[in-house]
Design a protein around this motif. Structure first.
Motif, PDB file in Angstrom:
ATOM      1  N   ALA A   1      12.458  -3.248   5.964  1.00 28.32           N
ATOM      2  CA  ALA A   1      13.870  -3.274   5.617  1.00 28.32           C
ATOM      3  C   ALA A   1      14.012  -3.636   4.142  1.00 28.32           C
ATOM      4  O   ALA A   1      13.119  -4.266   3.563  1.00 28.32           O
ATOM      5  N   PRO A   2      15.122  -3.267   3.528  1.00 25.78           N
ATOM      6  CA  PRO A   2      15.316  -3.562   2.103  1.00 25.78           C
ATOM      7  C   PRO A   2      15.176  -5.046   1.804  1.00 25.78           C
ATOM      8  O   PRO A   2      15.791  -5.888   2.474  1.00 25.78           O
ATOM      9  N   GLY A   3      14.337  -5.375   0.848  1.00 21.24           N
ATOM     10  CA  GLY A   3      14.167  -6.757   0.434  1.00 21.24           C
ATOM     11  C   GLY A   3      13.361  -7.623   1.379  1.00 21.24           C
ATOM     12  O   GLY A   3      13.292  -8.844   1.192  1.00 21.24           O
ATOM     13  N   LYS A   4      12.760  -7.010   2.391  1.00 24.65           N
ATOM     14  CA  LYS A   4      11.987  -7.786   3.372  1.00 24.65           C
ATOM     15  C   LYS A   4      10.547  -7.305   3.439  1.00 24.65           C
ATOM     16  O   LYS A   4      10.218  -6.209   2.995  1.00 24.65           O
ATOM     17  N   ARG A   5       9.726  -8.162   4.011  1.00 23.05           N
ATOM     18  CA  ARG A   5       8.326  -7.784   4.197  1.00 23.05           C
ATOM     19  C   ARG A   5       8.224  -6.758   5.327  1.00 23.05           C
ATOM     20  O   ARG A   5       9.056  -6.725   6.230  1.00 23.05           O
ATOM     21  N   PRO A   6       7.181  -5.934   5.299  1.00 18.12           N
ATOM     22  CA  PRO A   6       6.967  -5.003   6.404  1.00 18.12           C
ATOM     23  C   PRO A   6       6.750  -5.773   7.702  1.00 18.12           C
ATOM     24  O   PRO A   6       6.227  -6.899   7.690  1.00 18.12           O
ATOM     25  N   GLU A   7       7.117  -5.158   8.816  1.00 12.27           N
ATOM     26  CA  GLU A   7       6.889  -5.778  10.110  1.00 12.27           C
ATOM     27  C   GLU A   7       6.432  -4.728  11.105  1.00 12.27           C
ATOM     28  O   GLU A   7       6.918  -3.587  11.096  1.00 12.27           O
ATOM     29  N   TRP A   8       5.498  -5.157  11.950  1.00 11.94           N
ATOM     30  CA  TRP A   8       5.022  -4.278  13.008  1.00 11.94           C
ATOM     31  C   TRP A   8       6.115  -4.125  14.054  1.00 11.94           C
ATOM     32  O   TRP A   8       6.814  -5.083  14.398  1.00 11.94           O
TER      33      TRP A   8
ATOM     34  N   CYS B   1       4.100   5.145  10.142  1.00 11.74           N
ATOM     35  CA  CYS B   1       3.079   5.100  11.174  1.00 11.74           C
ATOM     36  C   CYS B   1       1.760   4.695  10.520  1.00 11.74           C
ATOM     37  O   CYS B   1       1.578   4.827   9.306  1.00 11.74           O
ATOM     38  N   ALA B   2       0.859   4.181  11.323  1.00  5.67           N
ATOM     39  CA  ALA B   2      -0.400   3.684  10.785  1.00  5.67           C
ATOM     40  C   ALA B   2      -1.416   3.509  11.892  1.00  5.67           C
ATOM     41  O   ALA B   2      -1.051   3.378  13.061  1.00  5.67           O
ATOM     42  N   LYS B   3      -2.672   3.497  11.521  1.00  9.61           N
ATOM     43  CA  LYS B   3      -3.690   3.020  12.440  1.00  9.61           C
ATOM     44  C   LYS B   3      -3.409   1.537  12.664  1.00  9.61           C
ATOM     45  O   LYS B   3      -3.128   0.802  11.718  1.00  9.61           O
ATOM     46  N   SER B   4      -3.506   1.104  13.879  1.00  8.15           N
ATOM     47  CA  SER B   4      -3.223  -0.301  14.171  1.00  8.15           C
ATOM     48  C   SER B   4      -4.148  -1.223  13.383  1.00  8.15           C
ATOM     49  O   SER B   4      -3.758  -2.331  13.018  1.00  8.15           O
ATOM     50  N   SER B   5      -5.340  -0.755  13.096  1.00  9.35           N
ATOM     51  CA  SER B   5      -6.295  -1.588  12.338  1.00  9.35           C
ATOM     52  C   SER B   5      -5.851  -1.808  10.894  1.00  9.35           C
ATOM     53  O   SER B   5      -6.374  -2.691  10.220  1.00  9.35           O
ATOM     54  N   ASP B   6      -4.916  -1.008  10.411  1.00  9.70           N
ATOM     55  CA  ASP B   6      -4.429  -1.148   9.033  1.00  9.70           C
ATOM     56  C   ASP B   6      -3.144  -1.984   8.947  1.00  9.70           C
ATOM     57  O   ASP B   6      -2.697  -2.309   7.841  1.00  9.70           O
ATOM     58  N   VAL B   7      -2.544  -2.301  10.080  1.00 10.21           N
ATOM     59  CA  VAL B   7      -1.232  -2.945  10.060  1.00 10.21           C
ATOM     60  C   VAL B   7      -1.259  -4.304   9.363  1.00 10.21           C
ATOM     61  O   VAL B   7      -0.364  -4.618   8.571  1.00 10.21           O
ATOM     62  N   ALA B   8      -2.252  -5.112   9.660  1.00 11.75           N
ATOM     63  CA  ALA B   8      -2.300  -6.454   9.058  1.00 11.75           C
ATOM     64  C   ALA B   8      -2.307  -6.372   7.534  1.00 11.75           C
ATOM     65  O   ALA B   8      -1.627  -7.153   6.851  1.00 11.75           O
ATOM     66  N   THR B   9      -3.068  -5.455   6.994  1.00 15.73           N
ATOM     67  CA  THR B   9      -3.129  -5.286   5.538  1.00 15.73           C
ATOM     68  C   THR B   9      -1.796  -4.797   4.994  1.00 15.73           C
ATOM     69  O   THR B   9      -1.336  -5.255   3.941  1.00 15.73           O
ATOM     70  N   MET B  10      -1.180  -3.879   5.702  1.00 15.76           N
ATOM     71  CA  MET B  10       0.123  -3.359   5.264  1.00 15.76           C
ATOM     72  C   MET B  10       1.145  -4.485   5.210  1.00 15.76           C
ATOM     73  O   MET B  10       1.920  -4.600   4.255  1.00 15.76           O
ATOM     74  N   VAL B  11       1.164  -5.306   6.246  1.00 12.08           N
ATOM     75  CA  VAL B  11       2.121  -6.405   6.310  1.00 12.08           C
ATOM     76  C   VAL B  11       1.843  -7.422   5.212  1.00 12.08           C
ATOM     77  O   VAL B  11       2.761  -7.949   4.581  1.00 12.08           O
ATOM     78  N   ARG B  12       0.587  -7.713   4.961  1.00 11.07           N
ATOM     79  CA  ARG B  12       0.222  -8.717   3.967  1.00 11.07           C
ATOM     80  C   ARG B  12       0.488  -8.247   2.549  1.00 11.07           C
ATOM     81  O   ARG B  12       1.019  -8.997   1.724  1.00 11.07           O
ATOM     82  N   THR B  13       0.162  -6.992   2.270  1.00 11.43           N
ATOM     83  CA  THR B  13       0.251  -6.505   0.896  1.00 11.43           C
ATOM     84  C   THR B  13       1.542  -5.753   0.587  1.00 11.43           C
ATOM     85  O   THR B  13       1.917  -5.624  -0.577  1.00 11.43           O
ATOM     86  N   GLY B  14       2.181  -5.244   1.629  1.00 15.11           N
ATOM     87  CA  GLY B  14       3.376  -4.437   1.412  1.00 15.11           C
ATOM     88  C   GLY B  14       3.060  -3.054   0.874  1.00 15.11           C
ATOM     89  O   GLY B  14       3.960  -2.328   0.455  1.00 15.11           O
ATOM     90  N   GLU B  15       1.790  -2.714   0.868  1.00 19.22           N
ATOM     91  CA  GLU B  15       1.382  -1.414   0.337  1.00 19.22           C
ATOM     92  C   GLU B  15       1.278  -0.407   1.473  1.00 19.22           C
ATOM     93  O   GLU B  15       0.574  -0.645   2.459  1.00 19.22           O
ATOM     94  N   MET B  16       1.991   0.708   1.310  1.00 17.93           N
ATOM     95  CA  MET B  16       2.001   1.742   2.334  1.00 17.93           C
ATOM     96  C   MET B  16       1.307   2.983   1.792  1.00 17.93           C
ATOM     97  O   MET B  16       1.471   3.321   0.626  1.00 17.93           O
TER      98      MET B  16
END
Length: 121
Positions: free
Chosen positions: A39-46, A95-110
């Protein structure tokens, strides 16, 4: 590996959308896959996940009963059905491989563009 999401749009509260994610360079079948949103201004969330066989689906509490994750292995496509949408669901969905979700959430990089869902009247 490339994911191309689509299906987003602007809907009124209570509306529905079906998001699609076409994968290339890997098979969405036989692996655990997820949807993530930001969401705008927020961290990514699974938001939701599906196990390799499709026998189990997992959802964040705030979307349980409203969203449904599925896939079509023949089309190498992952889906997310969104129902009874609220303003709080407004976000960019990935969408993502579930194994990549933690990194996406931590870094915000998609690694993909995502598809925008906007809920409002």
């Amino acid at each position: 590996v490339q994911f191309v999401e689509s299906g987003g749009g602007m809907v009124q509260p209570g509306g529905s959308l079906r998001l699609s994610c076409v994968a290339s360079g890997l098979s969405v079948g036989g692996r655990e896959m997820s949807w993530v949103r930001q969401a705008p201004g927020k961290r990514p969330e699974w938001v939701a996940g599906i196990n390799p066989t499709g026998s189990h689906k997992y959802y964040k509490d705030f979307v349980k009963g409203r969203f449904n994750i599925s896939r079509d292995s023949a089309k190498n496509t992952l889906y997310l059905q969104l129902n009874n949408l609220t303003a709080e669901d407004t976000a960019l969905y990935f969408c993502a491989k579930s194994s990549d979700v933690a990194t996406m959430v931590r870094t915000g990089e998609m690694s993909s563009q995502g598809t925008q869902v906007t809920v409002g009247s």
